[in-house]
Design a protein around this motif. Structure first.
Motif, PDB file in Angstrom:
ATOM      1  N   ILE A  45       0.952  -1.164  -0.108  1.00  0.00           N
ATOM      2  CA  ILE A  45      -0.062  -0.091  -0.014  1.00  0.00           C
ATOM      3  C   ILE A  45       0.904   1.191  -0.018  1.00  0.00           C
ATOM      4  CG2 ILE A  45      -1.643   1.078   1.307  1.00  0.00           C
ATOM      5  CD1 ILE A  45      -2.889  -1.427   2.396  1.00  0.00           C
ATOM      6  N   GLU A  46       0.482   2.172  -0.896  1.00  0.00           N
ATOM      7  CA  GLU A  46       1.459   3.454  -0.938  1.00  0.00           C
ATOM      8  C   GLU A  46       0.617   4.622  -0.611  1.00  0.00           C
ATOM      9  OE1 GLU A  46       4.403   4.346  -4.593  1.00  0.00           O
ATOM     10  OE2 GLU A  46       2.214   4.661  -5.255  1.00  0.00           O
ATOM     11  N   GLU A  70       5.144   5.098   2.917  1.00  0.00           N
ATOM     12  CA  GLU A  70       4.745   6.356   3.257  1.00  0.00           C
ATOM     13  C   GLU A  70       5.356   7.269   2.239  1.00  0.00           C
ATOM     14  OE1 GLU A  70       4.087   5.473   7.959  1.00  0.00           O
ATOM     15  OE2 GLU A  70       6.092   6.013   7.418  1.00  0.00           O
ATOM     16  N   LEU A  71       4.854   8.585   2.272  1.00  0.00           N
ATOM     17  CA  LEU A  71       5.030   9.516   1.558  1.00  0.00           C
ATOM     18  C   LEU A  71       6.812  10.096   1.649  1.00  0.00           C
ATOM     19  CD1 LEU A  71       2.397  12.253   1.271  1.00  0.00           C
ATOM     20  CD2 LEU A  71       3.255  10.738  -0.369  1.00  0.00           C
ATOM     21  N   ASP A  72       7.170   9.952   2.856  1.00  0.00           N
ATOM     22  CA  ASP A  72       8.714  10.053   3.104  1.00  0.00           C
ATOM     23  C   ASP A  72       9.535   9.140   2.902  1.00  0.00           C
ATOM     24  OD1 ASP A  72       8.192   8.258   4.975  1.00  0.00           O
ATOM     25  OD2 ASP A  72       8.476   9.515   6.689  1.00  0.00           O
ATOM     26  N   GLY A  73       9.192   8.152   2.020  1.00  0.00           N
ATOM     27  CA  GLY A  73      10.054   6.952   1.606  1.00  0.00           C
ATOM     28  C   GLY A  73      10.010   5.810   2.625  1.00  0.00           C
TER      29      GLY A  73
END
Length: 191
Positions: A45-46, A70-73
């Motif tokens: 899941i991204e 997560e958005l921060d990688g």
């Protein structure tokens, strides 16, 4: 007398052959049924926007694992307790009528909440099977479920992978049991 002995030998051999054929058929069909049912799912899941998620990839696995990018990688694997909590919270939203999964034409272009995305995956259906009656007959859920995937191709690839029979790596049982099946492929004799 000579012909009677020969006839009884042929009859005994034929009966033994029929018994063995029945045993082989029975063993292979039960193995085949077991191999066709996925036991779990591996889901990636991204996070697509703050608090919004989509399914990047999903395929059958022996155990259910959810990897969250997560958005921060950063990447992490959700624990069983986290998955259960997300499903329980989403079930409450379904009961209250506030879940995007059961709404008609919700705005989900950026993605959905983590609980909604989890329940739109195959893994979510396995984890939250106890709320399946509320979802599987709901046409809005069927339409919105596809929106939980990153693209229509991802959704179709996931559907195909779960409908495709799996090769079994479990030990066979029955009369001829004891031989492990192989998942090796390729090569002249490798299958």
């Amino acid at each position: 007398m000579k012909y009677i002995n020969r006839l009884s030998t042929i009859a005994a051999a034929t009966g033994l052959g029929a018994l063995l054929a029945t045993g082989i058929t029975g063993c292979s069909s039960s193995t085949q049924q077991e191999a066709q049912q996925p036991k779990g799912a591996f889901v990636i899941i991204e996070e697509t926007a703050p608090g919004k998620y989509k399914i990047k990839d999903e395929f059958p696995a022996d155990e259910t694992r959810i990897v969250l990018k997560e958005l921060d990688g950063k990447e992490r694997v959700l624990t069983k307790e986290e998955m259960d909590k997300l499903v329980k919270e989403e079930a409450a939203k379904i009961d209250n009528g506030t879940s995007v999964l059961t709404q008609q034409n919700p705005e989900v272009s950026q993605g959905m909440g983590l609980g909604s995305v989890l329940l739109s995956s195959i893994a979510g259906a396995m984890i939250g099977s106890w709320i399946g009656n509320k979802l599987f007959g709901n046409q809005n859920y069927q339409n919105n479920r596809k929106a939980g995937y990153k693209s229509p191709q991802t959704y179709q690839r996931s559907k195909k992978s779960f409908n495709k029979p799996r090769k079994s790596t479990t030990k066979r049982s029955g009369f001829f049991g004891g031989k492990k099946s192989s998942t090796r492929s390729g090569g002249f004799f490798g299958g």
